[in-house]
Design an enzyme around this catalytic site. Structure first.
Site, PDB file in Angstrom:
ATOM      1  N   GLU A 214       2.413  16.665   9.565  1.00  0.00           N
ATOM      2  CA  GLU A 214       2.400  18.080   9.186  1.00  0.00           C
ATOM      3  C   GLU A 214       3.122  18.936  10.220  1.00  0.00           C
ATOM      4  OE1 GLU A 214      -1.666  18.606   6.595  1.00  0.00           O
ATOM      5  OE2 GLU A 214      -1.835  18.675   8.752  1.00  0.00           O
TER       6      GLU A 214
ATOM      7  N   ASP B 218      -4.010  23.497  14.709  1.00  0.00           N
ATOM      8  CA  ASP B 218      -5.197  24.155  14.150  1.00  0.00           C
ATOM      9  C   ASP B 218      -6.122  24.606  15.270  1.00  0.00           C
ATOM     10  OD1 ASP B 218      -4.068  23.095  11.868  1.00  0.00           O
ATOM     11  OD2 ASP B 218      -5.920  22.209  11.109  1.00  0.00           O
TER      12      ASP B 218
ATOM     13  N   CYS C  48       8.167 -10.682   1.089  1.00  0.00           N
ATOM     14  CA  CYS C  48       7.241 -10.851   2.212  1.00  0.00           C
ATOM     15  C   CYS C  48       7.429 -12.170   2.960  1.00  0.00           C
ATOM     16  CB  CYS C  48       5.801 -10.732   1.726  1.00  0.00           C
ATOM     17  SG  CYS C  48       5.445  -9.194   0.872  1.00  0.00           S
TER      18      CYS C  48
ATOM     19  N   ARG D 148      -0.681  -4.409   0.086  1.00  0.00           N
ATOM     20  CA  ARG D 148      -0.660  -3.094   0.745  1.00  0.00           C
ATOM     21  C   ARG D 148      -2.069  -2.497   0.831  1.00  0.00           C
ATOM     22  NH1 ARG D 148       3.869  -2.345  -2.695  1.00  0.00           N
ATOM     23  NH2 ARG D 148       2.828  -0.665  -3.863  1.00  0.00           N
TER      24      ARG D 148
ATOM     25  N   ASP E 224       0.070   3.048  -0.845  1.00  0.00           N
ATOM     26  CA  ASP E 224      -0.078   2.178   0.322  1.00  0.00           C
ATOM     27  C   ASP E 224      -1.408   2.503   0.989  1.00  0.00           C
ATOM     28  OD1 ASP E 224       0.147   0.710   2.688  1.00  0.00           O
ATOM     29  OD2 ASP E 224       2.270   1.171   2.952  1.00  0.00           O
TER      30      ASP E 224
ATOM     31  N   ARG F 297      -2.772   0.599   3.563  1.00  0.00           N
ATOM     32  CA  ARG F 297      -2.928  -0.171   4.795  1.00  0.00           C
ATOM     33  C   ARG F 297      -3.410   0.689   5.959  1.00  0.00           C
ATOM     34  NH1 ARG F 297       2.741  -3.352   4.392  1.00  0.00           N
ATOM     35  NH2 ARG F 297       3.323  -1.329   3.507  1.00  0.00           N
TER      36      ARG F 297
ATOM     37  N   THR G 246      10.983  -4.050  10.939  1.00  0.00           N
ATOM     38  CA  THR G 246      10.513  -3.503   9.662  1.00  0.00           C
ATOM     39  C   THR G 246      11.632  -2.757   8.958  1.00  0.00           C
ATOM     40  OG1 THR G 246       8.793  -2.155   8.605  1.00  0.00           O
ATOM     41  CG2 THR G 246       9.741  -1.293  10.628  1.00  0.00           C
TER      42      THR G 246
END
EC number: 4.1.99.12
Length: 405
Positions: free
Chosen positions: A31, A35, A274, A301, A333, A335, A356
Site C-alpha cells: 500500500e 497509519d 513445477c 498454491r 494464491d 501460500r 523464481t
C-alpha cells in the site's frame, strides 16, 4: 535532506504500552502508506479527534479473529475482492453507556473501548454503526504483512487485549502521505515511526513457528545435498530444506522457495511447470556448490491436493487457473511465505539470489525482512498441456515468462 531513521520495535513498544500513538508504515510495493495506530484500551474521545483531524482516513478497529468470533462480527462481504483483501467486518456502534448517534468522538471512543473489553457481548453492539472493525489474520504479520495484523500484534506484544484503533494518514491536499511526509508528521507530534517489515523481523527473532528435525545426507540424481525437515507448530504440516554448502550470513545465497506439487514433482505432470523448475533449481545449486531449496507443504498454491483437483476439473471445462480457484472460494494464491522465511533464517540465510518467475514471491519474502539481491528466472519449455496455464500466469499474475509470446 535529513536522513529518515525509523525507530526500533523495542522503542515503539514502550510508547504503545503508555497509550501513545505510533506511525506504522508498510512496504512501498504494497500500500506504501502510514497509519496512526493506538491500543484500543487506551483510546479516548480526544485521541479519536486527533486521528480524525490529523489522519483524515477511515477510522478502523483491528481485532483478533477470536475476538471477532466472540462478538459475532461477520465479514462485510463473503467474497473479498478488494486490492489488499482488507478484512472489514460489519460496522458497529456501542449501545447505551451514554452513546447516542454513534458518530461523536465520545461515541466512537466508547465503541472502540467496547471492542477491547472482554465483558462486551454481541448484544452490546448495534449493527450497522460508525466504527469499522477489521479482523486480523491468525499469526498476525507472520501471515499477512498489513496494518491490521500489525496493530493487533503490537497490542499482544504489550500484553494488552488484541484490539487497536487505526487510521490512514492523508496529506492536507488529499494525497496519501508517503514516508517523507510521514517522517515530518512523526517529528511534528513526537511520535515513534516503525515499519511492518521490522515488526515481522522482530517476531521472527522472538518466536519459533517451526520445529527443526534432524539433518541427514541426501545424495540425489541431480547432486549431493543435505536435508532437514521442519514441522510447523500451528498445524503440524511438515516442510523440507534441501541444501548444499556453507555460507556466512551476509553472503547472497542461491535460493528456491518451492511449493509442493505432487502431480508435477512426483509424477512429471505436463499440466504445470513445477517439476521442471524444481530440477532446474537442484542443478543450479549443484553447479554453484552452495544454495538451498525450501520445499513448502503448500500444494496447489496453498489450497491442498483435493481442492487442486477440483480446480483442475474446472480448468478442463474452460476456466483458467485463477478463476478456478476463485470459483471454489479460494484466493488466486493462498501460500504463506512466513514459514519459508523463518526456515531460511534458521539456515543462516538473510540475503539471496532468488530463483523464481513470480514477482509476488519476491515481494512476499522481502516483507519478512529478507534481502533479495538478484532474481534468477526458472523457465521451462511450454507444451500443449500447460501453455494456457503459463499464459494465465504471465498475463494475470505477472510472471516473467519469456517463452510465452
Amino acid at each position: 535532506m535529513e536522513e529518515i531513521k525509523l525507530n526500533t520495535i523495542e522503542e515503539a513498544l514502550e510508547d504503545f504500552k503508555e497509550g501513545k500513538f505510533l506511525i506504522v508504515v508498510d512496504d512501498e510495493d504494497r500500500e506504501n502508506e502510514g497509519d496512526f495506530i493506538i491500543a484500543a484500551e487506551k483510546i479516548t474521545p480526544d485521541k479519536v479527534n486527533f486521528m480524525m483531524h490529523h489522519g483524515r482516513g477511515v477510522l478502523c478497529a483491528p481485532i483478533s479473529e477470536e475476538r471477532a468470533h466472540e462478538l459475532e462480527l461477520e465479514m462485510q462481504v463473503p467474497d473479498n475482492t478488494s486490492v489488499h483483501e482488507t478484512p472489514f467486518t460489519v460496522t458497529v456502534d456501542r449501545l447505551g453507556n451514554g452513546c447516542t448517534t454513534g458518530v461523536s468522538m465520545y461515541d466512537r471512543a466508547q465503541t472502540i473501548l467496547a471492542l477491547a473489553d472482554p465483558n462486551t457481548r454481541p448484544s452490546d453492539l448495534g449493527r450497522p454503526g460508525h466504527i469499522c472493525p477489521l479482523r486480523a489474520r491468525s499469526r498476525g504479520v507472520l501471515r499477512r504483512a498489513g496494518h491490521t495484523e500489525a496493530a493487533v500484534d503490537l497490542a499482544r506484544l504489550c500484553g494488552m487485549q488484541p484490539a487497536a484503533a487505526l487510521i490512514e494518514i492523508i496529506n492536507e491536499d488529499g494525497t496519501m502521505a508517503r514516508l517523507p511526509q510521514l517522517w515530518e508528521v512523526s517529528k511534528r507530534f513526537g511520535l515513534k515511526i516503525i515499519a511492518i517489515k521490522d515488526l515481522i523481523a522482530y517476531r521472527l527473532k522472538q518466536e519459533s513457528i517451526v520445529e527443526k528435525g534432524v539433518e541427514v545426507d541426501m545424495p540425489t540424481e541431480y547432486g549431493h545435498f543435505r536435508l532437514i525437515p521442519f514441522r510447523q507448530k500451528s498445524n503440524g504440516l511438515e516442510h523440507i530444506a534441501l541444501f548444499k554448502g556453507t555460507w556466512d550470513e551476509n553472503e547472497p545465497i542461491l535460493v528456491r522457495m518451492h511449493s509442493s506439487c505432487a502431480t508435477g514433482d512426483i509424477f512429471g505432470s505436463m499440466r504445470c511447470d513445477c517439476g521442471g523448475q524444481l530440477l532446474q533449481a537442484m542443478e543450479k545449486i549443484e553447479k554453484e556448490g552452495k544454495g538451498a531449496i525450501i520445499y513448502l507443504n503448500q500444494e496447489g498454491r496453498g489450497i491442498g491436493l483435493m481442492e487442486k483437483m477440483k480446480a483442475y476439473k474446472l480448468q478442463e471445462q474452460g476456466m483458467d487457473t485463477i478463476d478456478a480457484n476463485l470459483c471454489l472460494g479460494h484466493k488466486a494464491d493462498e501460500r504463506d511465505y512466513g514459514i519459508g522465511a523463518q526456515i531460511l533464517r534458521l539456515l543462516g540465510i538473510k540475503k539471496m539470489r532468488l530463483m523464481t518467475n513470480n514477482p509476488v514471491k519476491r515481494i512476499g519474502l522481502e516483507a519478512f525482512g529478507l534481502e533479495i539481491v538478484e532474481n534468477i528466472p526458472l523457465e521451462t519449455a511450454p507444451n500443449r498441456y500447460n501453455e494456457f496455464y503459463l499464459r494465465t500466469k504471465k498475463e494475470r499474475m505477472g510472471h516473467e515468462l519469456h517463452n510465452i509470446k
